[in-house]
Design a protein around this motif. Structure first.
Motif, mmCIF file in Angstrom:
data_model
loop_
_atom_site.group_PDB
_atom_site.id
_atom_site.type_symbol
_atom_site.label_atom_id
_atom_site.label_comp_id
_atom_site.label_asym_id
_atom_site.label_seq_id
_atom_site.Cartn_x
_atom_site.Cartn_y
_atom_site.Cartn_z
ATOM 1 N N VAL A 88 0.862 -1.179 0.000
ATOM 2 C CA VAL A 88 0.000 0.000 0.000
ATOM 3 C C VAL A 88 0.899 1.229 0.000
ATOM 4 C CG1 VAL A 88 -1.731 1.300 1.296
ATOM 5 C CG2 VAL A 88 -1.882 -1.181 1.163
ATOM 6 N N THR A 89 0.537 2.193 -0.833
ATOM 7 C CA THR A 89 1.286 3.433 -0.934
ATOM 8 C C THR A 89 0.409 4.584 -0.474
ATOM 9 O OG1 THR A 89 2.360 2.527 -2.901
ATOM 10 C CG2 THR A 89 2.635 4.870 -2.512
ATOM 11 N N CYS A 90 0.979 5.473 0.335
ATOM 12 C CA CYS A 90 0.285 6.691 0.745
ATOM 13 C C CYS A 90 1.315 7.802 0.838
ATOM 14 C CB CYS A 90 -0.459 6.490 2.061
ATOM 15 S SG CYS A 90 0.580 6.023 3.450
ATOM 16 N N VAL B 11 5.544 3.389 1.524
ATOM 17 C CA VAL B 11 5.068 2.087 1.064
ATOM 18 C C VAL B 11 5.156 1.113 2.231
ATOM 19 C CG1 VAL B 11 5.397 0.212 -0.588
ATOM 20 C CG2 VAL B 11 5.905 2.555 -1.259
ATOM 21 N N PHE B 12 4.073 0.340 2.454
ATOM 22 C CA PHE B 12 4.070 -0.639 3.532
ATOM 23 C C PHE B 12 3.245 -1.846 3.130
ATOM 24 C CE2 PHE B 12 0.423 2.003 4.117
ATOM 25 C CZ PHE B 12 -0.534 1.281 4.811
ATOM 26 N N THR B 13 3.465 -2.961 3.810
ATOM 27 C CA THR B 13 2.722 -4.183 3.501
ATOM 28 C C THR B 13 1.463 -4.259 4.357
ATOM 29 O OG1 THR B 13 4.014 -5.418 5.118
ATOM 30 C CG2 THR B 13 4.756 -5.503 2.831
ATOM 31 N N VAL B 14 0.427 -4.826 3.765
ATOM 32 C CA VAL B 14 -0.846 -5.028 4.456
ATOM 33 C C VAL B 14 -1.284 -6.464 4.205
ATOM 34 C CG1 VAL B 14 -3.286 -4.371 4.491
ATOM 35 C CG2 VAL B 14 -1.551 -2.618 4.257
ATOM 36 N N ALA B 15 -1.653 -7.169 5.248
ATOM 37 C CA ALA B 15 -2.084 -8.555 5.118
ATOM 38 C C ALA B 15 -3.590 -8.663 4.919
ATOM 39 C CB ALA B 15 -1.668 -9.359 6.344
ATOM 40 N N PRO C 224 -20.590 -0.213 -6.918
ATOM 41 C CA PRO C 224 -19.357 0.106 -7.626
ATOM 42 C C PRO C 224 -18.179 -0.669 -7.046
ATOM 43 C CG PRO C 224 -19.804 1.821 -6.033
ATOM 44 C CD PRO C 224 -20.962 0.866 -5.982
ATOM 45 N N PRO C 225 -17.123 -0.859 -7.837
ATOM 46 C CA PRO C 225 -15.972 -1.601 -7.347
ATOM 47 C C PRO C 225 -15.311 -0.883 -6.162
ATOM 48 C CG PRO C 225 -15.834 -1.258 -9.719
ATOM 49 C CD PRO C 225 -16.972 -0.442 -9.218
ATOM 50 N N MET C 226 -15.175 -1.580 -5.043
ATOM 51 C CA MET C 226 -14.528 -1.013 -3.864
ATOM 52 C C MET C 226 -13.724 -2.093 -3.171
ATOM 53 S SD MET C 226 -17.216 1.594 -2.087
ATOM 54 C CE MET C 226 -18.625 0.517 -1.969
ATOM 55 N N ALA C 227 -12.571 -1.703 -2.671
ATOM 56 C CA ALA C 227 -11.710 -2.621 -1.929
ATOM 57 C C ALA C 227 -11.459 -2.028 -0.550
ATOM 58 C CB ALA C 227 -10.389 -2.833 -2.670
ATOM 59 N N TYR C 228 -11.003 -2.871 0.355
ATOM 60 C CA TYR C 228 -10.686 -2.403 1.698
ATOM 61 C C TYR C 228 -9.292 -2.863 2.096
ATOM 62 C CZ TYR C 228 -11.236 -7.085 3.554
ATOM 63 O OH TYR C 228 -11.069 -8.411 3.810
ATOM 64 N N ILE C 229 -8.714 -2.130 3.053
ATOM 65 C CA ILE C 229 -7.494 -2.559 3.715
ATOM 66 C C ILE C 229 -7.705 -2.348 5.210
ATOM 67 C CG2 ILE C 229 -5.954 -2.062 1.781
ATOM 68 C CD1 ILE C 229 -5.088 0.493 3.297
ATOM 69 N N SER C 230 -6.965 -3.057 6.005
ATOM 70 C CA SER C 230 -7.005 -2.867 7.456
ATOM 71 C C SER C 230 -5.628 -2.409 7.911
ATOM 72 C CB SER C 230 -7.381 -4.170 8.158
ATOM 73 O OG SER C 230 -8.697 -4.541 7.818
ATOM 74 N N VAL C 231 -5.608 -1.269 8.606
ATOM 75 C CA VAL C 231 -4.353 -0.692 9.089
ATOM 76 C C VAL C 231 -4.534 -0.349 10.570
ATOM 77 C CG1 VAL C 231 -2.662 1.164 8.774
ATOM 78 C CG2 VAL C 231 -3.955 0.327 6.809
ATOM 79 N N ARG C 232 -3.623 -0.816 11.385
ATOM 80 C CA ARG C 232 -3.678 -0.508 12.821
ATOM 81 C C ARG C 232 -3.389 0.976 13.058
ATOM 82 N NH1 ARG C 232 -2.810 -5.006 16.503
ATOM 83 N NH2 ARG C 232 -2.648 -6.906 15.292
ATOM 84 N N PRO C 233 -4.076 1.581 14.027
ATOM 85 C CA PRO C 233 -3.824 2.998 14.343
ATOM 86 C C PRO C 233 -2.386 3.275 14.770
ATOM 87 C CG PRO C 233 -5.881 2.289 15.340
ATOM 88 C CD PRO C 233 -5.221 1.059 14.769
ATOM 89 N N GLU C 234 -1.671 2.266 15.246
ATOM 90 C CA GLU C 234 -0.295 2.451 15.678
ATOM 91 C C GLU C 234 0.682 2.602 14.510
ATOM 92 O OE1 GLU C 234 -2.033 -0.440 16.606
ATOM 93 O OE2 GLU C 234 -2.772 0.355 18.502
ATOM 94 N N ARG C 235 0.257 2.209 13.315
ATOM 95 C CA ARG C 235 1.153 2.269 12.158
ATOM 96 C C ARG C 235 1.366 3.715 11.703
ATOM 97 N NH1 ARG C 235 1.593 -2.760 9.179
ATOM 98 N NH2 ARG C 235 3.065 -1.562 7.922
ATOM 99 N N TYR C 236 2.547 4.021 11.237
ATOM 100 C CA TYR C 236 2.894 5.355 10.737
ATOM 101 C C TYR C 236 1.936 5.781 9.622
ATOM 102 C CZ TYR C 236 5.557 8.913 8.218
ATOM 103 O OH TYR C 236 5.948 10.059 7.565
ATOM 104 N N SER C 237 1.571 4.866 8.758
ATOM 105 C CA SER C 237 0.742 5.167 7.592
ATOM 106 C C SER C 237 -0.709 5.476 7.948
ATOM 107 C CB SER C 237 0.774 3.984 6.629
ATOM 108 O OG SER C 237 2.101 3.691 6.294
ATOM 109 N N TYR C 238 -1.162 5.023 9.090
ATOM 110 C CA TYR C 238 -2.561 5.228 9.489
ATOM 111 C C TYR C 238 -2.928 6.718 9.466
ATOM 112 C CZ TYR C 238 -6.787 5.072 12.352
ATOM 113 O OH TYR C 238 -8.077 5.218 12.814
ATOM 114 N N ASP C 239 -2.108 7.554 10.106
ATOM 115 C CA ASP C 239 -2.401 8.990 10.157
ATOM 116 C C ASP C 239 -2.344 9.633 8.774
ATOM 117 O OD1 ASP C 239 -2.886 9.103 12.909
ATOM 118 O OD2 ASP C 239 -0.753 9.360 13.355
#
Length: 72
Positions: free
Chosen positions: A19-21, A30-34, A43-58
């Motif tokens: 995932v890139t942000c 860039v970070f990995t997401v499981a 409409p086409p939509m996807a999801y990711i799950s990111v912990r609030p503790e991760r740098y990318s979350y904010d």
């Protein structure tokens, strides 16, 4: 002939994805997401799950944008 497909996970089995942000005027992150998958097909939509503790979350919370990169 028209085909009818039952709803389901189009990205299966749940792969690890990159995932890139990015914040404005900064380097991309860039970070990995499981946990990634399809939450709607029309409409086409996807999801990711990111912990609030991760740098990318904010970053994602502030920008409301991210890119899912599928790997082989």
């Amino acid at each position: 002939m028209k085909q009818h497909w039952k709803g389901g996970n189009m990205v299966y089995p749940v792969p690890a994805v990159l995932v890139t942000c990015q914040r404005e005027n900064s380097s991309p992150n860039v970070f990995t997401v499981a946990w990634c998958g399809t939450c709607c097909t029309n409409p086409p939509m996807a999801y990711i799950s990111v912990r609030p503790e991760r740098y990318s979350y904010d970053i994602i919370k502030e920008t409301s944008e991210f890119v899912i990169n599928l790997t082989r």
